[in-house]
Design an enzyme around this catalytic site. Structure first.
Site, PDB file in Angstrom:
ATOM      1  N   HIS A 121      -8.003 -13.872  -0.051  1.00  0.00           N
ATOM      2  CA  HIS A 121      -7.470 -14.563   1.126  1.00  0.00           C
ATOM      3  C   HIS A 121      -7.354 -13.578   2.289  1.00  0.00           C
ATOM      4  CE1 HIS A 121      -4.747 -16.672   3.828  1.00  0.00           C
ATOM      5  NE2 HIS A 121      -5.231 -17.766   3.261  1.00  0.00           N
ATOM      6  N   GLU A 193     -13.043 -19.817   4.893  1.00  0.00           N
ATOM      7  CA  GLU A 193     -11.855 -19.967   5.716  1.00  0.00           C
ATOM      8  C   GLU A 193     -11.976 -19.083   6.956  1.00  0.00           C
ATOM      9  OE1 GLU A 193      -8.295 -21.385   3.394  1.00  0.00           O
ATOM     10  OE2 GLU A 193      -8.364 -19.241   3.060  1.00  0.00           O
ATOM     11  N   GLY A 260      -3.513 -24.944   3.357  1.00  0.00           N
ATOM     12  CA  GLY A 260      -2.313 -24.124   3.357  1.00  0.00           C
ATOM     13  C   GLY A 260      -1.114 -24.938   3.795  1.00  0.00           C
TER      14      GLY A 260
HETATM   15  C1  PEP Z   1      -4.951 -20.597   4.783  1.00  0.00           C
HETATM   16  O1  PEP Z   1      -3.922 -19.920   4.946  1.00  0.00           O
HETATM   17  O2  PEP Z   1      -5.942 -20.115   4.208  1.00  0.00           O
HETATM   18  C2  PEP Z   1      -4.979 -21.956   5.269  1.00  0.00           C
HETATM   19  C3  PEP Z   1      -6.052 -22.680   5.083  1.00  0.00           C
HETATM   20  O3  PEP Z   1      -3.844 -22.372   5.872  1.00  0.00           O
HETATM   21  P1  PEP Z   1      -3.728 -23.615   6.836  1.00  0.00           P
HETATM   22  O4  PEP Z   1      -4.257 -24.817   6.125  1.00  0.00           O
HETATM   23  O5  PEP Z   1      -2.275 -23.724   7.133  1.00  0.00           O
HETATM   24  O6  PEP Z   1      -4.546 -23.285   8.064  1.00  0.00           O
END
Ligand code: PEP
Length: 276
Positions: A121, A193, A260
């Site tokens: 991550h 991501e 997230g």
């Molecule tokens: C993340 O932290 O990888 C994430 C996808 O968070 P969010 O959905 O809050 O953007």
């Protein structure tokens, strides 16, 4: 807004394109939530988890839901979800035992029934200094233990603006999966991501996400082969909400969502996303 998860699932089969399309076995697009450093108490964790689980009923589409939760909540979360969703861990150290104070090993979490673990991550990379080399060691250890890994990759805003998303993802994929055997790839999922989309509310457009996902699949095809690349699930993560998920999931190379913030919202994650 009530999101029709059925349409999310139905879209998966019809929207697959010819060359980079995942196989029909992926008609169930996985929905994965993770809680970061939340919630602050066991009581809250159980309220969230049981709320999400109770939204999964006999009439819910055959959706594949999992939550990655902080270690201390893993066992109690498992005990309240009644097998309706999987409970995973948010990370591990790549060591088996010894002088790694505060670390949690793969055998520890496996022994409490965990099947899935996150690695790579962007917060672990940036805040905790986890390198591609370290992340690769985590992936290998998780797989070696017989569990499955979700490897997160993605470019920063500056890299995105410099048109480097593809090359950043290529590097992170190649280094993160170094030494991973083809026969173990059914226990690997990738989460694309973009860092600029995480927690910002700036969700990538379906077109941008699709284009990077397709590049990732091409990279995987180069590392392994096209058939194998088509089997690997590539999830999108970054500010996904019920408002954005349908259009993202309609893209041929987007095989699910990693969520997230919204996975801590029973109303959004539990009711709108899981209830048909
Ligand atoms: C993340 O932290 O990888 C994430 C996808 O968070 P969010 O959905 O809050 O953007």
């Amino acid at each position: 807004m009530k999101l029709a998860l059925a349409s999310l699932l139905a879209s998966s089969a019809s929207a697959f394109g010819p060359s980079t399309s995942p196989p029909s076995a992926h008609a169930r697009k996985p929905l994965r939530g993770f809680w970061k450093l939340n919630p602050q108490t066991k009581e809250e964790a159980l309220t969230f988890a049981s709320g999400i689980a109770s939204a999964i009923t006999d009439s819910t589409p055959d959706v594949d839901v999992a939550l990655f939760v902080p270690y201390v909540f893993i066992e109690s979360t498992m005990s309240v979800v009644g097998g309706k969703l999987s409970v995973g861990a948010e990370g591990v150290v790549p060591h088996s035992s010894g002088a790694y104070t505060g670390g949690i090993s793969t055998s520890m979490i496996k022994s409490v029934g965990v099947d899935w673990v996150l690695a790579g991550h962007s917060e672990r990379r940036e805040i905790f200094g986890e390198t591609d080399y370290y992340i690769n060691a985590q992936c290998l250890k998780i797989l070696d233990e017989g569990m499955s890994v979700m490897l997160c990759i993605g470019e920063s805003l500056a890299e995105f603006e410099a048109d480097l998303a593809g090359s950043v993802c290529a590097t992170q994929l190649k280094k993160g999966l170094k030494g991973v055997r083809k026969e173990d790839l059914d226990r690997v999922a990738i989460a694309y991501e973009p860092v600029w989309a995480i927690g910002t509310g700036e969700v990538a457009t379906p077109e941008i996400a699709q284009s990077v996902h397709a590049k990732c699949r091409d990279i995987l095809a180069g590392m392994y082969d096209q058939e194998t690349a088509n089997m690997i699930r590539i999830l999108y993560g970054g500010s996904v909400t019920p408002d954005s998920i349908d259009d993202l999931m309609a893209m041929p190379d987007i095989d699910g969502a990693l969520v997230g913030g919204a996975s801590l919202d029973i109303k959004n994650f539990g009711m709108n996303w899981v209830k048909s």
